[in-house]
Scaffold this motif. Structure first.
Motif, short mmCIF file in Angstrom:
data_model
loop_
_atom_site.label_atom_id
_atom_site.label_comp_id
_atom_site.label_asym_id
_atom_site.label_seq_id
_atom_site.Cartn_x
_atom_site.Cartn_y
_atom_site.Cartn_z
N PRO A 29 15.30 -41.96 -44.85
CA PRO A 29 14.44 -41.07 -44.88
C PRO A 29 13.24 -41.02 -43.77
N LEU A 30 13.47 -42.37 -43.20
CA LEU A 30 11.81 -42.57 -42.38
C LEU A 30 12.85 -42.66 -41.54
N ALA A 31 14.05 -43.45 -41.10
CA ALA A 31 15.42 -43.27 -39.77
C ALA A 31 15.76 -41.66 -39.41
N LEU A 32 15.63 -41.00 -40.82
CA LEU A 32 16.35 -39.58 -40.17
C LEU A 32 15.24 -38.39 -39.91
N VAL A 33 13.52 -38.74 -39.89
CA VAL A 33 12.88 -38.34 -39.47
C VAL A 33 13.23 -38.00 -37.60
N ILE A 34 13.02 -39.49 -37.15
CA ILE A 34 12.77 -40.48 -36.01
C ILE A 34 14.19 -39.98 -35.52
N LEU A 35 15.12 -40.47 -36.43
CA LEU A 35 16.66 -39.43 -35.12
C LEU A 35 16.19 -38.11 -34.91
N MET A 36 16.42 -37.35 -36.11
CA MET A 36 16.57 -35.68 -35.61
C MET A 36 15.35 -35.08 -34.99
N THR A 37 14.19 -35.39 -34.89
CA THR A 37 13.21 -35.50 -34.09
C THR A 37 13.37 -35.75 -32.66
N TYR A 38 13.97 -37.40 -32.48
CA TYR A 38 14.42 -37.16 -30.81
C TYR A 38 15.43 -36.49 -30.51
N LEU A 39 16.66 -35.86 -32.14
CA LEU A 39 17.79 -35.31 -30.76
C LEU A 39 17.13 -33.53 -30.93
N GLN A 40 16.56 -32.94 -31.15
CA GLN A 40 16.00 -31.53 -31.49
C GLN A 40 14.88 -30.98 -30.66
N ASP A 41 13.99 -32.30 -30.65
CA ASP A 41 12.45 -32.71 -29.22
C ASP A 41 13.28 -31.32 -27.90
N SER A 42 13.83 -32.41 -27.68
CA SER A 42 13.95 -31.64 -26.71
C SER A 42 14.92 -29.60 -26.64
N THR A 43 15.59 -28.96 -28.18
CA THR A 43 16.29 -28.42 -28.59
C THR A 43 14.27 -27.07 -28.82
N MET A 287 4.08 -41.52 -40.72
CA MET A 287 4.58 -41.86 -39.46
C MET A 287 4.43 -40.51 -38.29
N GLY A 288 4.75 -39.16 -38.71
CA GLY A 288 4.85 -38.35 -37.62
C GLY A 288 3.18 -38.82 -37.54
N ILE A 289 1.78 -39.09 -38.41
CA ILE A 289 0.53 -39.25 -37.06
C ILE A 289 0.07 -40.37 -36.59
N TYR A 290 1.23 -41.34 -36.81
CA TYR A 290 1.02 -42.51 -35.99
C TYR A 290 1.87 -42.84 -35.80
N ILE A 291 3.80 -43.40 -35.97
CA ILE A 291 4.66 -43.22 -35.04
C ILE A 291 5.12 -42.70 -34.44
N LEU A 292 5.41 -41.62 -34.31
CA LEU A 292 6.42 -41.08 -33.43
C LEU A 292 5.57 -40.41 -32.06
N PRO A 293 4.38 -40.83 -31.74
CA PRO A 293 3.43 -40.88 -30.66
C PRO A 293 4.16 -41.44 -30.09
N MET A 294 3.41 -42.78 -30.21
CA MET A 294 3.86 -44.07 -29.66
C MET A 294 5.42 -44.00 -29.07
N LEU A 295 6.09 -42.69 -29.58
CA LEU A 295 7.46 -42.89 -29.19
C LEU A 295 8.38 -42.16 -27.84
N GLY A 296 7.14 -40.98 -27.73
CA GLY A 296 6.86 -40.72 -26.77
C GLY A 296 6.91 -38.90 -27.59
N LEU A 297 6.71 -38.74 -28.77
CA LEU A 297 7.15 -37.56 -29.53
C LEU A 297 5.79 -36.93 -29.83
N PRO A 298 5.87 -35.51 -30.01
CA PRO A 298 4.23 -34.73 -30.40
C PRO A 298 3.36 -36.20 -31.36
N ALA A 299 2.67 -35.25 -31.75
CA ALA A 299 2.08 -36.10 -33.07
C ALA A 299 2.07 -34.69 -34.19
N LEU A 300 1.71 -35.42 -35.17
CA LEU A 300 1.89 -34.48 -36.09
C LEU A 300 0.88 -34.22 -36.60
#
Length: 421
Positions: A29-43, A287-300
């Motif tokens: 599930p953690l991998a799915l969140v990262i993958l799908m968030t990256y794929l859908q961020d531009s959308t 992960m939404g609060i701390y990890i995703l912002p490190m990958l250039g995505l918005p923080a939860l």
């Protein structure tokens, strides 16, 4: 209480015996969140955040041109450029840049636009006060707006309306200024400036809570709770498989020969898997609060009511556990429970807005999504993360999930009694 602790210990042992499977319940599930968030961020950005490229040529360099440029920039709708890299910016080069598709909209404010407006207003005011001076016709050049043929009419209408609004405000200021000057000249008593505040009518902007479907989250606010709900409901495969395995190897029969009621057996299963589900959701949120912002995505953004988050997490987990218990009791084999459980969860996720957000679905699918438990949980998290809701705002969704969980458990108990008879 001793029997309940023994049941908890038994189910914990069953879980940790399959460490690779337990790890997959958390890692996938953690991998799915990262993958799908990256794929859908531009959308999501194309729906909510992308700005319209606009090229502006201000030949006026006076009040009107300056005010228009400042207001357009402050609108945060357009990316405003005032120069071209390849050539000097003129009306002709601006039109070519828009025609080539480099910009969707181009605006040319002619020279002396502000001064011509000022002179025209001054003549009108003097005529009103009975002046005999001859007035000369003033030629007013129009502000030119060039629009890319592919630009939507709504964008074109928006910018034209905005320019008309800015011009009207500026004209009002000129009129008041000229009236003040003429009145001071005609009256023997001193008179101050006429000033009218631009914000006499206050406007308070807020989200309309009734129209749930039109509120658009960002990619993280959607994908973290969406795939969190998917992970929570996917434990039905493990839970149902555990129930069927105990039934097939005789463990369930031995437990029932002891003074162990069936409801206590189910409580033991629910207690262990509730801890698993809550831990899954906790890892998702962290992960939404701390990890995703490190990958250039918005923080939860988790809102301010942690009690509402806890309530939604528990009710969502219990709904998934109840569904898994019902499948485990009704299915006759591991293969049957695994196939039905996985396919049913995937279908509920698809129509519930996990893969494709509900607000971009057709109207028929938006209506159909309301029957999915995953949509109930996702809507509740939207209330918290996007609408900054409290406990009262999530009561409908959490209540519906709890009712669903109770119905599933009651179904399992009734089916068990009928099978024994």
């Amino acid at each position: 209480m001793r029997r309940f602790k023994a049941l908890l210990y038994k189910d914990i042992l069953l879980l940790i015996r399959d460490l690779p499977g337990l790890a997959m319940m958390f890692i996938m599930p953690l991998a799915l969140v990262i993958l799908m968030t990256y794929l859908q961020d531009s959308t999501f950005n194309s729906i909510t955040e992308n700005k319209i490229p606009l090229l502006l040529l201000d030949e006026d360099q006076d009040s009107l041109g300056i005010s228009i440029e400042r207001s357009i920039r402050q609108s945060h709708i357009f990316n405003v450029d005032t120069t071209l890299k390849e050539e000097r910016l003129t009306a002709s080069s601006l039109e070519k840049a828009v025609a080539k598709g480099d910009y969707q909209i181009g605006i040319v404010i002619p020279k002396n636009t502000t001064e011509n407006i000022r002179q025209s207003i001054r003549q009108s005011v003097l005529k009103t006060f009975g002046s005999d001076s001859a007035s000369t016709a003033i030629e007013m050049d129009s502000i030119a707006i060039f629009v890319d043929p592919t630009t939507k009419n709504s964008f074109k209408s928006t910018i034209i309306s905005s320019i008309q609004e800015y011009a009207a405000k500026l004209q009002t200021g000129f009129v008041l200024r000229e009236v003040s000057i003429e009145v001071k000249r005609l009256l023997p008593i001193p008179m101050g400036e006429i000033e009218i505040s631009e914000d006499m009518i206050g406007i308070k902007e807020q989200y309309a809570r009734l129209d749930q479907g039109r509120l658009i989250p960002n990619s993280v606010q959607h994908n973290v709770p969406a795939w969190g709900m998917f992970a929570v409901f996917f434990i039905v495969i493990s839970l149902a498989g555990s129930i069927i395995k105990e039934r097939e190897d005789g463990s369930f029969t031995r437990l029932m020969t002891m003074p162990c009621p069936y409801w206590l057996y189910l409580m033991g299963k629910a207690g262990v898997y509730l801890m698993v589900c809550l831990l899954q959701l906790l890892l998702m949120f962290l992960m939404g609060i701390y990890i995703l912002p490190m990958l250039g995505l918005p923080a939860l953004e988790m809102g301010h009511c942690y009690g509402a988050i806890i309530l939604m997490s528990i009710s969502s987990s219990l709904a998934a556990i109840g569904y898994g218990i019902a499948i485990g009791k009704i299915a006759t084999s591991n293969q049957q429970s695994a196939i039905f459980g996985s396919i049913s969860v995937v279908i509920m996720a698809a129509i519930g807005g996990v893969w494709i957000p509900v607000f971009v679905m057709p109207n028929i699918m938006q209506t159909l999504s309301k029957i999915s438990p995953l949509n109930w949980g996702l809507s509740g998290y939207y209330d918290i993360f996007v609408r900054d809701g409290d406990l009262l705002s999530v009561l409908p969704e959490s209540g519906t999930l709890l009712v669903f969980a109770i119905l599933c458990v009651v179904t399992a108990i009734v089916y068990d009694r009928k099978k024994r008879r």
